[in-house]
Design an enzyme around this catalytic site. Structure first.
Site, PDB file in Angstrom:
ATOM      1  N   HIS A 226       0.565  -1.245   0.058  1.00 31.44           N
ATOM      2  CA  HIS A 226      -0.034  -0.061   0.122  1.00 31.44           C
ATOM      3  C   HIS A 226       0.706   1.269  -0.083  1.00 31.44           C
ATOM      4  O   HIS A 226       0.564   2.096  -0.351  1.00 31.44           O
ATOM      5  CB  HIS A 226      -1.002   0.162   1.204  1.00 31.44           C
ATOM      6  CG  HIS A 226      -1.865  -1.043   1.229  1.00 31.44           C
ATOM      7  ND1 HIS A 226      -2.974  -1.382   0.292  1.00 31.44           N
ATOM      8  CD2 HIS A 226      -1.888  -2.273   2.002  1.00 31.44           C
ATOM      9  CE1 HIS A 226      -3.442  -2.306   0.547  1.00 31.44           C
ATOM     10  NE2 HIS A 226      -2.995  -3.160   1.830  1.00 31.44           N
TER      11      HIS A 226
ATOM     12  N   HIS B  97       6.068   6.800   6.447  1.00 35.55           N
ATOM     13  CA  HIS B  97       5.668   6.205   5.165  1.00 35.55           C
ATOM     14  C   HIS B  97       5.219   7.278   4.387  1.00 35.55           C
ATOM     15  O   HIS B  97       4.923   8.541   4.702  1.00 35.55           O
ATOM     16  CB  HIS B  97       4.667   5.209   5.544  1.00 35.55           C
ATOM     17  CG  HIS B  97       3.415   5.729   6.200  1.00 35.55           C
ATOM     18  ND1 HIS B  97       3.072   5.817   7.566  1.00 35.55           N
ATOM     19  CD2 HIS B  97       2.261   6.339   5.426  1.00 35.55           C
ATOM     20  CE1 HIS B  97       1.926   6.296   7.635  1.00 35.55           C
ATOM     21  NE2 HIS B  97       1.494   6.757   6.792  1.00 35.55           N
TER      22      HIS B  97
ATOM     23  N   HIS C  14       3.006   9.033   1.003  1.00 35.39           N
ATOM     24  CA  HIS C  14       1.438   8.941   0.050  1.00 35.39           C
ATOM     25  C   HIS C  14       1.631   9.792  -1.226  1.00 35.39           C
ATOM     26  O   HIS C  14       2.215  11.054  -0.957  1.00 35.39           O
ATOM     27  CB  HIS C  14       0.246   9.452   0.997  1.00 35.39           C
ATOM     28  CG  HIS C  14       0.078   8.725   1.974  1.00 35.39           C
ATOM     29  ND1 HIS C  14      -0.903   7.558   1.947  1.00 35.39           N
ATOM     30  CD2 HIS C  14       0.386   8.657   3.353  1.00 35.39           C
ATOM     31  CE1 HIS C  14      -0.970   6.999   3.279  1.00 35.39           C
ATOM     32  NE2 HIS C  14      -0.194   7.540   3.966  1.00 35.39           N
TER      33      HIS C  14
ATOM     34  N   HIS D  84       4.469  10.971   6.171  1.00 37.62           N
ATOM     35  CA  HIS D  84       4.010  10.934   7.767  1.00 37.62           C
ATOM     36  C   HIS D  84       4.959  10.435   8.502  1.00 37.62           C
ATOM     37  O   HIS D  84       5.447   9.255   8.495  1.00 37.62           O
ATOM     38  CB  HIS D  84       2.835   9.946   7.782  1.00 37.62           C
ATOM     39  CG  HIS D  84       1.633  10.585   7.023  1.00 37.62           C
ATOM     40  ND1 HIS D  84       0.648   9.864   6.697  1.00 37.62           N
ATOM     41  CD2 HIS D  84       1.423  11.702   6.615  1.00 37.62           C
ATOM     42  CE1 HIS D  84      -0.407  10.535   5.878  1.00 37.62           C
ATOM     43  NE2 HIS D  84       0.240  11.721   5.851  1.00 37.62           N
TER      44      HIS D  84
ATOM     45  N   THR E 195      -5.745   6.837   8.380  1.00 41.12           N
ATOM     46  CA  THR E 195      -6.051   7.223   6.981  1.00 41.12           C
ATOM     47  C   THR E 195      -6.339   5.911   6.400  1.00 41.12           C
ATOM     48  O   THR E 195      -6.677   5.800   5.206  1.00 41.12           O
ATOM     49  CB  THR E 195      -5.176   8.182   6.173  1.00 41.12           C
ATOM     50  OG1 THR E 195      -4.038   7.610   5.974  1.00 41.12           O
ATOM     51  CG2 THR E 195      -5.220   9.618   6.994  1.00 41.12           C
TER      52      THR E 195
END
Length: 325
Positions: free
Chosen positions: A81, A110, A112, A129, A213
């Site tokens: 992910h 990590h 996004h 994050h 999230t």
């Protein structure tokens, strides 16, 4: 040393297990069930600006970053992910201050692509994050779901005007080539100081109460989104988009049984009745607040001593060893 299995398990707490079949929805209409849909304090959000701004100004003491300047050996994992950075050994990196009344330990970082938080409706190409948990708990798993038990710093990356790569992020981007397939893990070629991935200005930020999230969207997360941003090259974003996830999730075709992770952000959630705080020391100068560098330094020193007492480390030894960012 953290084993591969343990590292993957820790990453899964934040971004779910690769074996679990879910994808990032295009909108809230086809979002996830449970708390993700019914929770009253969900993340991310679209931070209002300009005439639509509804923030509450605050004047907290500076954030205190403990050991953020230390060089740490990190593993990089594609958990199906996102790309996750976890320390190879237990690392005492902490966050406090800035209105945070607890001591939080850094668990992992990590990414996004594009950003999860929007600012005035604008989505940045990348968001990082820093995931911390209340140090009174034994682990991140124990802290998830508890009130104010997690504290996450969000750093937004803007497109560089000259399209130059971000030098501090370069070693992470280089490591992505070794973890293209879901479940892959590799050590970064060089040690990384977490503080090198913070923006230059860490005194101006937004703060709100939110959630994880990804499923199951547990609440009890204190979010701090920095206003200052970091530059990013276009090709660096493309390297993140070369990571793959198990087939069946959204994305273009990759290797056999996998698909490219072209984006991995959740749609913005309604703020509802939550307070959105905004910290900007410069706005308080005319009010006689402790906003000068000297006075803020005194407040930071007091906070640091309190942290050191919690860590059972002497201030003199601490400063001599250079363990403050």
């Amino acid at each position: 040393m953290v084993t591969t299995f343990t590292a993957l398990l820790l990453a899964a707490v934040w971004c779910a297990d690769p074996a679990v079949s879910w994808k990032h929805p295009e909108s809230e209409a086809n979002g996830w069930a449970g708390t993700c849909r019914t929770g009253s304090e969900q993340s991310p959000i679209d931070i209002p600006t300009g005439d639509k701004s509804s923030t509450t100004p605050v004047n907290y003491e500076p954030l205190v970053f403990v050991n953020y300047g230390n060089l740490v050996s990190y593993n990089l994992t594609n958990n199906g992910h996102t790309a996750v950075l976890t320390a190879q050994n237990s690392c005492n990196v902490y966050l406090t201050g800035g209105g945070l009344r607890k001591l939080y330990k850094l668990e992992q970082m990590h990414f996004h692509w594009g950003s999860e938080h929007l600012v005035g409706g604008y989505r940045y190409p990348l968001e990082l994050h820093f995931v911390h948990y209340d140090a009174k708990f034994e682990s991140l798993q124990d802290a998830v779901g508890k009130n104010s038990s997690l504290a996450v710093l969000a750093v937004l990356f803007r497109p560089d005007k000259s399209d130059q790569p971000n030098k501090e992020l370069a070693q992470v981007v280089s490591g992505l080539r070794a973890v293209v397939e879901p479940g892959k893990q590799a050590a970064l070629a060089a040690r990384l100081g977490p503080g090198s991935l913070l923006p230059p200005d860490t005194e101006r930020w937004w703060r709100y109460a939110g959630s994880l999230t990804t499923p199951g969207c547990d609440q009890g997360v204190t979010w701090t989104v920095f206003k200052d941003t970091l530059p990013l090259g276009r090709d660096q974003v493309k390297e993140f988009q070369k990571l793959t996830q198990p087939a069946g999730a959204a994305g273009a075709a990759g290797a056999a049984g996998t698909e490219y992770i072209l984006k991995n952000f959740r749609a913005p959630q309604p703020l509802k009745q939550r307070a959105l705080l905004y910290q900007d020391p410069g706005q308080h100068a005319k009010c006689g607040a402790a906003s000068s560098p000297a006075s803020r330094g005194v407040v930071g020193a007091v906070l640091l001593i309190a942290v050191l007492r919690l860590l059972q480390v002497g201030p003199v030894d601490y400063l001599l060893n250079g363990r403050l960012l």
